[in-house]
Design an enzyme around this catalytic site. Structure first.
Site, PDB file in Angstrom:
ATOM      1  N   TYR A  25      69.092  94.214   7.137  1.00  0.00           N
ATOM      2  CA  TYR A  25      69.740  93.718   8.350  1.00  0.00           C
ATOM      3  C   TYR A  25      69.094  94.378   9.573  1.00  0.00           C
ATOM      4  CZ  TYR A  25      73.377  92.967  11.832  1.00  0.00           C
ATOM      5  OH  TYR A  25      74.044  92.637  12.978  1.00  0.00           O
ATOM      6  N   ASP A  26      68.918  95.699   9.477  1.00  0.00           N
ATOM      7  CA  ASP A  26      68.289  96.415  10.589  1.00  0.00           C
ATOM      8  C   ASP A  26      66.886  95.881  10.849  1.00  0.00           C
ATOM      9  OD1 ASP A  26      70.525  97.899  10.814  1.00  0.00           O
ATOM     10  OD2 ASP A  26      69.735  99.670   9.789  1.00  0.00           O
TER      11      ASP A  26
ATOM     12  N   LYS B  56     105.940 113.982  36.373  1.00  0.00           N
ATOM     13  CA  LYS B  56     106.580 112.711  36.735  1.00  0.00           C
ATOM     14  C   LYS B  56     107.950 113.006  37.342  1.00  0.00           C
ATOM     15  CE  LYS B  56     104.498 110.504  32.703  1.00  0.00           C
ATOM     16  NZ  LYS B  56     104.736 110.033  31.328  1.00  0.00           N
TER      17      LYS B  56
ATOM     18  N   GLU C  31     104.468 116.956  31.214  1.00  0.00           N
ATOM     19  CA  GLU C  31     104.078 116.557  29.856  1.00  0.00           C
ATOM     20  C   GLU C  31     102.603 116.853  29.646  1.00  0.00           C
ATOM     21  OE1 GLU C  31     104.996 112.364  29.516  1.00  0.00           O
ATOM     22  OE2 GLU C  31     106.787 112.579  30.770  1.00  0.00           O
TER      23      GLU C  31
ATOM     24  N   ARG D 218      94.023  99.496  26.904  1.00  0.00           N
ATOM     25  CA  ARG D 218      94.260  99.402  28.329  1.00  0.00           C
ATOM     26  C   ARG D 218      93.341  98.377  28.996  1.00  0.00           C
ATOM     27  NH1 ARG D 218      94.632 103.326  33.293  1.00  0.00           N
ATOM     28  NH2 ARG D 218      92.909 102.303  34.280  1.00  0.00           N
TER      29      ARG D 218
ATOM     30  N   CYS E   4      63.403 120.178  -0.791  1.00  0.00           N
ATOM     31  CA  CYS E   4      64.195 120.964   0.147  1.00  0.00           C
ATOM     32  C   CYS E   4      65.643 120.954  -0.335  1.00  0.00           C
ATOM     33  CB  CYS E   4      64.104 120.364   1.552  1.00  0.00           C
ATOM     34  SG  CYS E   4      65.265 121.097   2.716  1.00  0.00           S
TER      35      CYS E   4
ATOM     36  N   LYS F 256      98.899 116.182  29.063  1.00  0.00           N
ATOM     37  CA  LYS F 256      98.098 114.969  29.258  1.00  0.00           C
ATOM     38  C   LYS F 256      97.177 114.844  28.050  1.00  0.00           C
ATOM     39  CE  LYS F 256      95.363 112.508  32.702  1.00  0.00           C
ATOM     40  NZ  LYS F 256      94.368 112.005  31.801  1.00  0.00           N
TER      41      LYS F 256
HETATM   42  S1  IVH Z   1     101.911 108.325  32.183  1.00  0.00           S
HETATM   43  C1  IVH Z   1     100.962 104.944  35.728  1.00  0.00           C
HETATM   44  N1  IVH Z   1     101.872 110.354  30.553  1.00  0.00           N
HETATM   45  O1  IVH Z   1      96.467 109.621  31.413  1.00  0.00           O
HETATM   46  C2  IVH Z   1     100.314 105.681  34.612  1.00  0.00           C
HETATM   47  N2  IVH Z   1      99.809 109.239  30.956  1.00  0.00           N
HETATM   48  O2  IVH Z   1      95.487 108.906  34.351  1.00  0.00           O
HETATM   49  C3  IVH Z   1     101.336 106.326  33.740  1.00  0.00           C
HETATM   50  N3  IVH Z   1      97.939 110.136  29.647  1.00  0.00           N
HETATM   51  O3  IVH Z   1      96.071 106.171  31.402  1.00  0.00           O
HETATM   52  C4  IVH Z   1     100.723 107.151  32.681  1.00  0.00           C
HETATM   53  N4  IVH Z   1      99.060 111.714  28.602  1.00  0.00           N
HETATM   54  O4  IVH Z   1      95.950 107.366  29.183  1.00  0.00           O
HETATM   55  C5  IVH Z   1     101.135 109.405  31.147  1.00  0.00           C
HETATM   56  N5  IVH Z   1     102.054 112.143  29.106  1.00  0.00           N
HETATM   57  C6  IVH Z   1     101.314 111.208  29.679  1.00  0.00           C
HETATM   58  C7  IVH Z   1      99.933 111.067  29.423  1.00  0.00           C
HETATM   59  C8  IVH Z   1      99.218 110.067  30.091  1.00  0.00           C
HETATM   60  C9  IVH Z   1      97.876 111.134  28.750  1.00  0.00           C
HETATM   61  C10 IVH Z   1      96.781 109.351  30.078  1.00  0.00           C
HETATM   62  C11 IVH Z   1      96.991 107.862  29.994  1.00  0.00           C
HETATM   63  C12 IVH Z   1      96.814 107.344  31.391  1.00  0.00           C
HETATM   64  C13 IVH Z   1      96.081 108.441  32.072  1.00  0.00           C
HETATM   65  C14 IVH Z   1      96.504 108.503  33.529  1.00  0.00           C
END
Ligand code: IVH
Length: 696
Positions: free
Chosen positions: A47-48, A301, A125, A148, A449, A127
């Site tokens: 295939y490659d 938040k 929270e 997304r 090897c 991230k």
């Molecule tokens: S709330 C309006 N909570 O970070 C957006 N995002 O820059 C609300 N993410 O696209 C997002 N941990 O992929 C939210 N505890 C958390 C998160 C979180 C990771 C990511 C998420 C989002 C991006 C925002």
């Protein structure tokens, strides 16, 4: 499958056009068999080769690149694989904050906007560093999942998301809205990431740079079975479209998400005022090295959802939330040594040994230097002080050298010319099939090897080489560990171990008898399988057949290879003159046969075998010297049989129709090749007519 191809440099424009047309169809058909029907009919290597041929022709005739060119489809095809999904509510992102001052300003702005004097409650929270996903539930049942994408439209990954065990297929508990899009992060833990990469490396596949890429790659697999085999995880933290409100605060909402069956980050907390924001960040920084998954900051938040609604959004980010990012973690340390690791394919990777240093809570002692070019680019020398970075990435990287700290006697690094394996074989720069040098250096020790032995033995017994059933990776590993196997010839001495084998767990009388019989059956082997089994780089099946025909007997072949290794001009020319054989094969063969241990291995193997002389193509048949293309489905024989038969009768079999084609054998479902044949006025026949022509 293309056997005899016109060199790209000799193609006329109409030929190139015809071949590109045919290749586009052929590759698309293989893609469908592979990705959708799970039933490929050609090997990955073949295939490659088709893709490479397509790319080479396109490189010479760029104006002929088709809109549906297989080379353009890599990215695009994926997007097409996943249907678009319009999110009920767009998936927006968060603004970033980088300092305590930014966090304090965030709180001040929230209070200004809401005209509040009292302290505001926030959730803080982790991230998660994965990829966000929106999962739609109707009456508590998972109905659709999407990435997304651009925030408005994502890709439908429902089948893959269904394989993630942490994502409920049906919500538990009560009180969920009839329709709800649950949002959260798909990610891979550090342990799962390490295991996945180790397995990929063992299989000679590409490894992922970090858990985020691995999670993204795993979620966007076309085949959900592959996704299912990846231990993806999920944290829920938000929602999109809802048919009815279900909570008054983010904190209460997180609790509900947990009740409905989702994982919610246990490190999340509810804090008050700017002091709370700063304290939560400091706590998360502390916790980060112990989480077992990557996070790249803290998300703040506003807790009250009615306040969130009043705050609303500015362009693409909410006023009610912000992402406080961790700075990329950097540290200075000293490069003590550079070790070379040899992978299973002989690729050599330099690894920096460092004076231990803590970067973001993790003690780092090693960093990858990737390859010789990277060392040269950094001009990093032993004794240098280096700047190390760990950025959401489990593999630390050396960013730069601190020139002021360089010891006066530091020498530029000289990449080893010999493999660190006990053989100290010569190191070669890896070349691509077209002969271009790559950045990778390889050990040329091949079978000898110890780092490469197993991979070589696996190739040797594989279906298209010696095809020894019952001798898979497990058995090879076991026998190698016991010291029974160190080269292919040893396989043919395994019968001496019959008694020990019978005493081995999971080896019954029948399986031992079968295994030894399968091995015995391969003592007689065709010259092309013998050549292919050696695993010389760039010598694939097709090249092996060409070489077998060219030299006729194993004796003639080995004599010629010794001369090629010694760079005897006549021998090199003779090899070069064989159809489709070029610089890369010549270089690889010369390097392989120049090594004493390879020559000894081959002689040892040959002594165990009867290598059949290659069948010479006939010249007195109805199809001798003709170029034949098979297209569409064959009903009375397989493609491989048809090809072998045609070749036995002296015909050349090609994968694509061009002016040089004499006969097109078309079965049901034949497509553009048939059209091209008609345009070029080439004789077309059915399978039955073909069989009649070649005499049954
Ligand atoms: S709330 C309006 N909570 O970070 C957006 N995002 O820059 C609300 N993410 O696209 C997002 N941990 O992929 C939210 N505890 C958390 C998160 C979180 C990771 C990511 C998420 C989002 C991006 C925002």
């Amino acid at each position: 499958m293309a056997t005899v191809l016109t060199p790209v440099s000799d193609l006329t424009e109409p030929e190139a056009l015809a071949e590109l047309t045919a290749l586009a169809d052929e590759i698309a058909a293989h893609d469908i068999r592979y990705h959708q029907q799970d039933d490929p009919t050609i090997s990955d290597a073949d295939y490659d080769a088709l893709k490479r041929r397509n790319a080479e022709i396109e490189a010479r005739f760029p104006h002929l690149v088709r809109d549906n060119s297989p080379s353009l489809r890599v990215g695009a095809a994926r997007a097409e694989q996943f249907a678009p999904v319009t999110h009920g509510v767009p998936m927006l992102s968060l603004d970033n904050a980088f300092s305590d001052a930014d966090a304090i300003e965030f709180d001040a702005r929230v209070r200004r906007f809401l005209k509040l004097d009292e302290p505001v409650s926030y959730t803080a929270e982790p991230k998660i560093d994965g990829l966000s996903c929106s999962i739609r539930y109707e009456n508590g049942v998972l109905v659709q999942a999407a990435t997304r994408g651009d925030g408005r439209v994502g890709e439908d990954v429902t089948a893959n998301v269904r394989t993630v065990t942490e994502i409920p297929k049906r919500l538990s508990g009560t009180g969920f809205p009839d329709v709800i899009e649950i949002r959260g992060e798909v990610y891979l833990g550090h342990a799962e990431f390490a295991a996945l990469n180790a397995a990929a490396e063992a299989a000679g596949q590409k490894t992922y740079a970090n858990p985020r890429n691995a999670a993204a790659g795993s979620l966007r697999q076309i085949d959900p079975k592959i996704t299912a085999a990846r231990p993806l995880r999920f944290f829920a933290y938000a929602w999109g479209l809802i048919s009815a409100p279900f909570a008054e605060t983010q904190w209460a909402a997180l609790r509900k998400l947990r009740e409905w069956g989702f994982q919610v980050t246990p490190q999340s907390e509810c804090v008050k005022g700017p002091e709370g924001l700063l304290a939560a960040y400091a706590k998360m920084e502390q916790a980060r090295p112990h989480l077992g998954f990557d996070i790249d900051g803290v998300v703040y938040k506003v807790d009250r959802l009615d306040w969130q609604a009043r705050l609303g959004f500015v362009s693409r980010a909410p006023r009610w939330g912000v992402a406080r990012k961790f700075p990329a973690e950097q540290a200075r340390t000293v490069l003590e040594a550079i070790d070379i690791q040899v992978g299973r394919t002989g690729a050599m990777t330099p690894v920096a040994r460092l004076t231990p240093v803590t970067v973001g809570g993790v003690v780092v002692t090693n960093a990858t230097l990737h390859n010789a070019d990277e060392i040269a680019r950094l001009d990093v020398r032993i004794g240098d002080t280096v700047i190390l970075q760990r950025a959401g990435d489990v593999i630390p990287q050396i960013l730069a050298v601190v020139p002021e700290e360089r010891p006066a006697d530091a020498q530029p690094y000289d990449f080893p010319h010999a493999c660190p394996c006990p053989l100290h074989t010569e190191v070669v720069r890896e070349t691509t099939a077209s002969g271009a040098e790559t950045v990778v250096r390889r050990c040329s020790g091949e079978f000898a090897c110890p780092f490469q032995k197993l991979a070589h033995l696996r190739h040797f017994v594989s279906r298209r080489a010696f095809d020894i059933e019952g001798l898979g990776e497990k058995q090879l590993t076991l026998f190698t560990e016991r010291g029974w196997l160190s080269s292919p010839a040893d396989i043919f001495r395994l019968h001496e171990k019959r008694a020990e084998l019978l005493e081995t767990e999971r080896f019954g009388e029948t399986s031992v008898t079968n295994l030894l019989a399968n091995i015995e059956a391969r003592r007689t082997i065709s010259l092309d399988r013998f050549i292919y089994g050696l695993g010389v780089r760039h010598v694939g099946e097709t090249t092996a057949v060409v070489m077998a025909r060219g030299y006729g007997t194993v004796e003639a072949l080995l004599e010629a290879m010794d001369k090629v290794a010694a760079r005897d001009p006549e021998a090199v020319e003779e090899l070069d003159a064989l159809d489709q054989i070029g610089g890369a094969v010549i270089e690889a063969a010369a390097a392989f046969f120049a090594e004493d241990h390879n020559r000894a291995m081959v002689q040892d193997l040959k002594a165990q075998l009867q290598v059949q002389p290659a069948e010479q193509p006939k010249t007195d048949t109805a199809v001798a010297g003709k170029t034949v293309v098979f297209t569409g489905a064959l009903e009375r024989m397989t493609r491989d049989e048809a090809k072998a038969q045609a070749e036995r009768l002296g015909a050349k079999v090609s994968g694509s129709v061009s002016k040089k084609t004499d006969i097109v054998v078309a079965g049901p479902g034949a497509g553009s090749k048939l059209k091209t044949a008609a345009e070029l006025g080439i004789q077309v026949m059915t399978e039955d007519e073909w069989i009649a022509l070649v005499g049954g």
